[in-house]
Design an enzyme around this catalytic site. Structure first.
Site, short mmCIF file in Angstrom:
data_model
loop_
_atom_site.label_atom_id
_atom_site.label_comp_id
_atom_site.label_asym_id
_atom_site.label_seq_id
_atom_site.Cartn_x
_atom_site.Cartn_y
_atom_site.Cartn_z
N THR A 27 0.85 -1.19 0.00
CA THR A 27 0.00 0.00 0.00
C THR A 27 0.89 1.24 0.00
O THR A 27 1.94 1.26 0.67
CB THR A 27 -0.91 0.02 1.23
OG1 THR A 27 -1.71 -1.17 1.24
CG2 THR A 27 -1.83 1.24 1.22
N VAL A 28 0.45 2.26 -0.72
CA VAL A 28 1.21 3.51 -0.79
C VAL A 28 0.43 4.59 -0.06
O VAL A 28 -0.77 4.79 -0.31
CB VAL A 28 1.47 3.94 -2.25
CG1 VAL A 28 2.29 5.22 -2.28
CG2 VAL A 28 2.19 2.83 -3.00
N ASP A 136 9.14 -3.06 -15.99
CA ASP A 136 7.69 -2.99 -15.77
C ASP A 136 7.17 -1.61 -16.15
O ASP A 136 6.41 -0.99 -15.42
CB ASP A 136 7.36 -3.30 -14.31
CG ASP A 136 5.88 -3.66 -14.10
OD1 ASP A 136 5.21 -4.00 -15.11
OD2 ASP A 136 5.40 -3.58 -12.96
#
Length: 746
Positions: A27-28, A136
């Site tokens: 989670t950020v 990515d």
């Protein structure tokens, strides 16, 4: 998104304010530093904390993010990869992700699309030069900040010099944006894999869908490996570049450096798809044709030559330079075909990334002439340390150009044709930013650094050279504390026919006749301080800071003393809140930029200080925001140029912004005024000419040398001689051209 029940109140001492998002791995959160600066903290989910393989991956992510922190990524502020629940804090980048932008407003238009493409290519170039492969690159990992796109999330990146984790049984990535080799042999993935991903990303940005989209991830992966991309909706001018990125074989793709050159050559308005039916297959044929063309055929197809000299990175070999020429040929042919079909807008003078050469591109003021016998030229001046990349700085005196820097104490060059009259070399390793002192009518003054095998010699000296013969006249050991005091690496200055230096012990000023070396006066620094000379028009100031602040490299308070040029006597002091960097003169007063510190580091500039010598009055103007980048001043206007190419003009009297203009020249220094324009240039030799009144781009040149563009605080690289400009670039490269006929892009 507000915090939820169960979310921590703080992480690592950073109070949390909100959730920014959550994914499969963590989670950020939005948090704040003690000074109130926003940061993004990525907290790994608890279930992965005990997974040894995952911890290794997270440590690699932190290391990679630290390695590439710069103008195009989110810098790492803090991290605890060994914590019970690992976390990493980076600078918070305000803006939507590319995925959010496309979902909300649809595909990007021509100008936005071109800027995105160039910004992402710049990011990949810097990431790859740092030895990292992202692996990515996808829309959710690109943030559209006000200063340009930023690449985030190095969760599955790796350093080129590290072993890739096996990740048994798992293919990691996002299939629509992965390269064929990433799907087939992930352990062998290199920088060209990121280039493939960038190609898919640009198709998505231009059309709202990927080039290999299918009903399932498995079919998408199959099409990435085996099928041709769907590019029918991609603007024709961009299509040729995208196709080169999407070659199934890594060797067939351009490097990030090559790609950046191709994208800069695109018109400012990319236009649309070809109205006359020229589709992806036609462009593919052209690429194949040029891929197998002979060197002679390529030379005929593209008369522009690549910059001479070896360089670093993927284009630093002769093969790399041949590739760059090949890709230029491909793009030139594709754009020509598209233009015939009516699908590409013609480049206009003053447009973003526009080139020179047309009648409308003249920037020369009326009555400004070229030097007698002038013709465009290019030269490399070898110094005493030929393997050390560095740059020269030059001043003009009549038909002579005097330059110095790096391994060159000084050299005299004819402005008309670039021929060299004499060169004095420096045997030692140069100090970054110390280029040359200056010149009078008969004397050139530069810096000499001692060779490593000559410890008995002074570490650095100021050397005087006869301007006509190149004969050394005298030398004196020089101090080296000016950078800490003034923010400028200049320990000696020319004032009239004299030169003022700092002695080797950093304890006093010494003034000499520039030609004879006769000492006119010596003045000790005020007790407990170290000082640097600051010329203010015809006047001279001493700028001083306490020993304690200089030793700690945190000068927050400066004192200015007027210096009597005849006797060296110091006048009454004037205190200035800092850190402050002297910029120039406006309305008879000294103008300084006031720095904004984030801890011990300079974060940018947030104020303007004006010191009036006669009245000793000091006025402060707060800027609307903190401006990062390289500062400069010319003709009574302050300028700031960022690493991403944004140039802003500021009024020194009020601190208000006059104008701001995005250019294609990243990492530029300047400004230099002359011939009706202000000029900014980077270490690659890329130059932009802007109209001083509104910042309108008049023309931009291509790079001329292989060099890094990330250096901040560099001194101006352009010298104006009438209607000609001389530009200094990396590896002691000099080139000159007529401002009415700048080198054409491509």
């Amino acid at each position: 998104m507000s915090l939820r029940g169960g979310d921590p109140a703080e992480i690592g001492g950073y109070p949390l304010e909100a959730r920014l998002g959550s994914g499969g791995m963590g989670t950020v959160f939005l948090a704040r530093t003690s000074s109130g600066r926003p940061v993004a903290i990525k907290l790994i989910h608890q279930q992965f904390a005990g997974d040894d393989e995952f911890r290794i991956r997270f440590r690699q992510e932190v290391a990679a993010a630290r390695r590439v922190s710069g103008a195009f990524t989110a810098a790492v502020v803090d991290a605890a990869p060994e914590a019970e629940q690992p976390w990493m804090a980076t600078t918070y980048i305000e803006g939507q992700t590319l995925a959010q932008r496309i979902a909300a407003k649809g595909p990007l238009n021509g100008g936005e699309l071109r800027r995105l493409a160039i910004g992402l290519a710049e990011a990949l170039r810097d990431i790859h030069r740092a030895g990292v492969v992202h692996r990515d690159l996808k829309p959710s990992n690109v943030v559209l900040s006000p200063e340009g796109p930023r690449v985030i999330d190095f969760g599955i990146s790796r350093a080129v010099d590290q072993q890739t984790l096996t990740m048994t049984g798992r293919v990691i990535g996002t299939p629509p944006f992965m390269s064929p080799e990433q799907l087939q042999a992930p352990r062998g993935v290199g920088p060209r894999s990121d280039v493939f991903s960038l190609g898919t990303l640009l198709v998505y940005a231009a059309t709202g869908h990927g080039p290999f989209d299918a009903d399932s991830p498995y079919m998408t992966a199959y099409q990435v490996v085996h099928e041709e991309p769907s590019l029918g909706a991609v603007p024709e001018a961009l299509r040729a570049v995208v196709e080169s990125c999407l070659d199934k074989e890594p060797e067939g793709r351009p490097s990030a450096d090559d790609l950046l050159v191709l994208l800069r050559d695109l018109p400012s308005d990319l236009g649309g798809t070809d109205a006359n039916g020229l589709g992806a297959g036609r462009t593919r044929d052209m690429i194949t044709q040029h891929h197998f063309a002979t060197p002679a055929a390529l030379a005929q197809a593209s008369p522009a030559t690549a910059p001479a000299g070896s360089g670093t990175g993927s284009t630093g070999t002769p093969v790399g330079r041949r590739l760059r020429g090949r890709w230029r040929s491909v793009l030139a042919a594709a754009v020509a075909v598209a233009a015939i079909g009516g699908g590409v807008a013609v480049l206009e003078a003053g447009g973003f990334g526009g080139n020179g050469g047309g009648k409308g591109n003249s920037v020369a003021a009326p009555g400004v002439a070229l030097p007698d016998g002038f013709g465009p030229w290019r030269r490399t001046v070898l110094g005493g340390q030929e393997d050390i990349p560095d740059e020269l700085r030059c001043v003009a005196r009549g038909d002579a150009l005097f330059c110095g820097g790096g391994g060159v104490v000084g050299t005299r060059i004819r402005v008309s044709d670039g021929s060299r009259v004499w060169t004095a070399k420096s045997p030692g390793v140069p100090v970054q930013g110390m280029h040359m002192v200056g010149a009078t009518d008969d004397t050139v003054l530069g810096y000499r650094f001692a060779a490593q095998d000559a410890p008995q010699d002074p570490r650095s000296e100021v050397v005087a050279i006869d301007a006509d013969s190149g004969r050394e006249l005298w030398s004196v050991p020089s101090g080296a504390q000016s950078k800490a005091v003034t923010g400028r690496t200049q320990d000696a200055v020319v004032v009239g026919s004299a030169v003022v230096t700092v002695d080797a012990s950093n304890s006093r000023f010494e003034a000499r006749d520039a030609h004879s070396g006769t000492v006119a006066w010596e003045t000790p620094f005020p007790a407990g301080t170290q000082c640097a000379p600051v010329p203010v028009g015809p006047q001279l100031f001493a700028m001083c800071a306490t020993d304690a602040e200089v030793d700690a490299l945190e000068v927050r308070h400066s004192t200015l003393y007027p210096v009597d040029r005849a006797s060296g006597t110091l006048g009454r002091p004037v205190s200035v809140d800092g850190p402050a960097v002297p910029m120039g003169v406006a309305d008879g007063g000294l103008v300084l930029f006031q720095g904004h510190m984030e801890g011990p580091a300079l974060d940018g500039y947030d104020g303007v200080v004006r010191v009036h010598p006669a009245s000793r009055k000091v006025t402060y103007s707060r800027l609307a925001k903190t401006y990062p980048g390289t500062p400069g001043m010319v003709d009574g206007t302050l300028y700031m140029s960022t690493q991403t190419g944004l140039v802003t003009a500021l009024d020194p009297a009020t601190g208000r912004e006059k104008w701001s203009r995005q250019t294609g020249v990243e990492g530029a220094s300047g400004p230099v005024a002359g011939a009706g324009a202000v000029y900014f240039s980077s270490a690659t030799g890329r130059v932009v000419a802007l109209a001083p009144q509104d910042g309108k781009p008049l023309w931009t040149t291509d790079p001329q040398a292989d060099g890094l563009t990330g250096e901040q605080g560099a001194s101006p690289r352009v010298t104006v001689v009438g209607r000609a400009v001389v530009v200094a670039a990396a590896k002691n490269t000099l080139f000159a051209f007529d401002t009415q006929k700048p080198p054409k892009a491509g």
